[in-house]
Scaffold this motif. Sequence first.
Motif, short mmCIF file in Angstrom:
data_model
loop_
_atom_site.label_atom_id
_atom_site.label_comp_id
_atom_site.label_asym_id
_atom_site.label_seq_id
_atom_site.Cartn_x
_atom_site.Cartn_y
_atom_site.Cartn_z
N VAL A 1 0.77 -0.97 -0.01
CA VAL A 1 0.10 -0.12 0.01
C VAL A 1 0.81 1.17 0.10
O VAL A 1 2.25 1.13 0.18
N ARG A 2 0.35 2.44 -0.08
CA ARG A 2 1.12 3.65 -0.13
C ARG A 2 0.34 4.72 0.66
O ARG A 2 -0.96 4.43 0.87
N PHE A 3 0.70 5.66 1.19
CA PHE A 3 0.10 6.65 1.99
C PHE A 3 -0.36 7.44 1.10
O PHE A 3 -0.04 7.65 0.03
N ARG A 4 -1.49 8.07 1.47
CA ARG A 4 -2.19 9.06 0.67
C ARG A 4 -1.39 10.53 0.55
O ARG A 4 -0.71 10.65 1.34
N GLY A 5 -1.72 10.94 -0.60
CA GLY A 5 -0.85 12.15 -1.01
C GLY A 5 0.52 11.92 -1.61
O GLY A 5 1.23 12.68 -1.96
N ARG A 6 0.63 10.54 -1.71
CA ARG A 6 1.74 10.10 -2.52
C ARG A 6 2.98 10.26 -1.92
O ARG A 6 4.22 10.43 -2.50
N SER B 1 7.04 6.25 1.33
CA SER B 1 6.91 5.32 2.64
C SER B 1 8.27 5.78 3.48
O SER B 1 8.31 5.61 4.46
#
Length: 519
Positions: free
Chosen positions: A191-196, A199
């Motif tokens: 998964v990736r964090f919102r707003g790109r 990580s």
Amino acid sequence: MRWFVGSDLDGFFGLAVDNLVQLLLIDSLCRYVLGFDAELVRGHILPGTALAVLAGNLFYAHQAMQLGRRTGRTDVCALPFGVNTPSVFAFVFLVMLPAKLGAVASGSADPQRVAFHAGLAACFGSGLIELSGAAVADKLRKVMPRAALLSTLSGIALGFISLGFLFRAFARPIVGLTTLAVVLLAYFGRVRFRGRVPSGLVSIALGTLLAWATGIAPSGGLPAPPHLVLPLPVAGDLIEAIRSHGLVYLSVVLPMGLFNVIGSLQNIESAEAAGDSYRAAPCLAANGLGTLLGALFGSCFPTTIYIGHPGWKAMGARAGYAILNGAFVTVIALTGLIAHIAWAVPIDAGLAIVLWIGIVMTAQAFAATPREQAPAVVIGILPGLAAWGAILAKTGLRVAGYGAPGGPVFDAALVTRFAESDTWIAGAFALEQGFILSSMILSAATVRVIERRFVSAGLYCLVGAALSALGLMHSYRFDPGDTHMTLAPAWPFAVGYCAMGLIFFAARWVTVPNEGEGH
């Protein structure tokens, strides 16, 4: 294939942390163990090291772009590159420190300069060995099974990377476990964090925040303002170093040079298993030339391809992360920002990324080899773990006072005392010396046995016997505070490997296939 993509930032944070650790290690060992003044370390050694790291990273980024354009792919990852950690310890404690102590004992007017010259000579010699290895690198890859190459790398990843950083994570669990959760979520959870937001940046920023909140950071007072220091050639020092020390420390330089060559081959094999196929000869030539360039500008420490390409590739790193890493190392080394970074961002903030790399490397050794060769992978991992265990045991002994002035020393009696507790430390000491070679030999022989190519298995054992007879494996001597490799023949091991070979040679006459039966 583009020079930079967003996920290059993730790879950059991981690789930059690793390189930063090496630079901090060099700085502290040179100043506090060797007693070098800051002018020598930060005016010559670190700038020369940074120049070599920059050159290598630019080469490998360009190489990745060429591969991407040639194959039409956009997911090619550059090989990671930096200072070789084992060589840092080996050259400090086995070359430069003995040179300085010898100079002090002989009444030299400048022991620091003597030790510096010994390090330059060792670095230059290692570069020559790496450069020479380019001529035979591809041939070596063809005769060595993939399981042998990857499992040896996994032993290093498990012991020297994963377990060491795991200890650190659990020693400071608030920072260690929190950042580990971020890394596991992002890279294993895919998964990736919102707003790109990268990580790696999330992990390091959160780790730094928690380090400050829990009192781990900052460390000491605020360093002096940074100032620019340009790398300058030290050709005169290098010539004098080669003349005075060229052959004195061959017993250290030769094994470490071979270690770098074979380690690079394993990392290239690891990259190919991850989908990026690079020719070994240009890579080894770049390693050797980078090390020679560093020595010309004052570095005492070789550069080489780093472990962990599959991990960086899985993060999405391509070519740009190598360029960013080279630029980062250059800036902090030439401006003195290392001290400021160490003050503000502790190693703990980035340890989870490095720990993850070690886990990926170990998993790859099993995933990228045939299932039936899994026992050979395990056998190849064991010598690396044993070497790490030996180093851990010796560190514990030194903490207890062994090797200190007036304290007990490392000697054969120590082996007897360990044996009384059923701990056969002599075997660990023997495995530690040349473990990367013994790991490959044992794993390769096991692969051939699994394939029932018994003559080939026997030939690998004879190679092990020859390496033992030359003192490149298992041969060691006691010093007051350590055990060190010596190029004296290790005859019991040479005989033992010959006996293994004879068993395998005789297998076709004394055994029959055992298909479908329990074992």
